[in-house]
Design an enzyme around this catalytic site. Structure first.
Site, PDB file in Angstrom:
ATOM      1  N   ARG A 234     -16.234  20.732  15.523  1.00 27.70           N
ATOM      2  CA  ARG A 234     -14.915  19.629  15.705  1.00 27.70           C
ATOM      3  C   ARG A 234     -13.381  20.462  15.266  1.00 27.70           C
ATOM      4  O   ARG A 234     -13.253  21.597  14.219  1.00 27.70           O
ATOM      5  CB  ARG A 234     -15.131  18.830  13.736  1.00 27.70           C
ATOM      6  CG  ARG A 234     -14.269  17.797  13.821  1.00 27.70           C
ATOM      7  CD  ARG A 234     -14.929  17.127  12.005  1.00 27.70           C
ATOM      8  NE  ARG A 234     -15.488  16.220  12.454  1.00 27.70           N
ATOM      9  CZ  ARG A 234     -15.994  15.292  11.518  1.00 27.70           C
ATOM     10  NH1 ARG A 234     -15.653  15.023  10.612  1.00 27.70           N
ATOM     11  NH2 ARG A 234     -17.637  14.757  12.103  1.00 27.70           N
TER      12      ARG A 234
ATOM     13  N   ASP B  76     -27.830  17.980   6.303  1.00 25.93           N
ATOM     14  CA  ASP B  76     -27.257  19.114   7.449  1.00 25.93           C
ATOM     15  C   ASP B  76     -28.371  19.289   8.405  1.00 25.93           C
ATOM     16  O   ASP B  76     -29.144  19.650   7.720  1.00 25.93           O
ATOM     17  CB  ASP B  76     -26.380  19.983   7.130  1.00 25.93           C
ATOM     18  CG  ASP B  76     -25.641  20.181   8.313  1.00 25.93           C
ATOM     19  OD1 ASP B  76     -26.516  20.546   9.749  1.00 25.93           O
ATOM     20  OD2 ASP B  76     -23.901  20.478   8.495  1.00 25.93           O
TER      21      ASP B  76
ATOM     22  N   THR C 150      -7.023  18.265  13.915  1.00 24.51           N
ATOM     23  CA  THR C 150      -7.359  16.686  15.155  1.00 24.51           C
ATOM     24  C   THR C 150      -9.180  15.576  14.864  1.00 24.51           C
ATOM     25  O   THR C 150      -8.262  14.482  14.144  1.00 24.51           O
ATOM     26  CB  THR C 150      -7.060  16.390  15.754  1.00 24.51           C
ATOM     27  OG1 THR C 150      -8.343  17.179  17.038  1.00 24.51           O
ATOM     28  CG2 THR C 150      -6.494  17.215  16.942  1.00 24.51           C
TER      29      THR C 150
ATOM     30  N   ASP D 298     -28.746  22.362   8.896  1.00 28.64           N
ATOM     31  CA  ASP D 298     -29.186  23.499   8.046  1.00 28.64           C
ATOM     32  C   ASP D 298     -30.290  23.711   7.771  1.00 28.64           C
ATOM     33  O   ASP D 298     -30.940  24.746   7.305  1.00 28.64           O
ATOM     34  CB  ASP D 298     -27.935  23.626   6.918  1.00 28.64           C
ATOM     35  CG  ASP D 298     -26.314  23.686   7.338  1.00 28.64           C
ATOM     36  OD1 ASP D 298     -25.940  24.588   7.325  1.00 28.64           O
ATOM     37  OD2 ASP D 298     -25.307  23.820   6.394  1.00 28.64           O
TER      38      ASP D 298
END
Length: 209
Positions: free
Chosen positions: A104, A200, A108, A203
């Protein structure tokens, strides 16, 4: 027109409940992700077409059913999607495996491609894109667009947990793609994490923070 399937199988729901727990360790989390992926594959391949093939058993000749048509490929979105690969391959051992990497952009917040390696003749294959979590839908939508840009047509998306926002985004951007979901959660929080979710996934699969 693509459809959205939310699984209601008791084993899938039980195992998703287990990986939601904060005290589920890395090994158990990883193993259970693979088991859920295997069960999702069982459900997601229900519409595959069959053909009649004549064979010989130890007793006599007979006609049996075999999968018809296109060869299959699975494409995990790096890195969390890797956790689902072994489970899918347990069900479809002949499938080829591609990989898509996205990150990402910090300014933006849009997904940016950094890696894409697909099996040969991917345009002729039935493709299952894998990612444990469908949150905003941005990465999944971008990954599917990458596949379409490379000539892929028969695309399905499989995830373990999805937020309504991600389902809506993916259905809008790619209305021709079927979406297979283990559990549909309530919403996204202010940090774009799925609620109640499981944290997550990458993770927790790989033991990183």
């Amino acid at each position: 027109m693509g459809k959205v399937f939310v699984m209601d199988h008791p084993l899938i729901q039980h195992k998703i409940g287990y990986i939601r727990r904060i005290d589920t360790g890395t090994k158990d989390f990883r193993d259970t992700i693979a088991e859920i992926a295997m069960l999702l594959t069982y459900e997601a391949t229900r519409e595959l077409q069959l053909k009649d093939v004549e064979i010989e058993t130890p007793i006599c000749k007979t006609t049996v059913k075999e999968l018809k048509g296109k060869k299959m490929a699975i494409v995990p979105i790096l890195r969390a999607g890797l956790g689902m690969v072994d489970g899918v391959l347990n069900m479809i051992p002949a499938a080829r495996v591609g990989h898509i990497g996205l990150y990402r952009d910090p300014k933006t917040h849009e997904p940016v491609e950094y890696y894409c390696k697909l099996p040969a003749e991917c345009g002729e294959r039935e493709i299952f894109v894998l990612d444990p979590m469908l949150a905003t839908g941005g990465s999944a939508s971008a990954a599917i667009q990458m596949l379409k840009d490379r000539g892929c047509k028969n695309i399905h998306f499989m995830c373990i947990i999805a937020a309504p926002e991600g389902i809506e985004r993916l259905s809008t951007d790619h209305p021709d793609v079927d979406i297979y979901i283990g559990a549909k959660d309530d919403k996204l929080n202010e940090n774009a994490y799925i609620v109640p979710g499981l944290g997550d996934a990458g993770d927790r699969i790989f033991g990183t923070k």
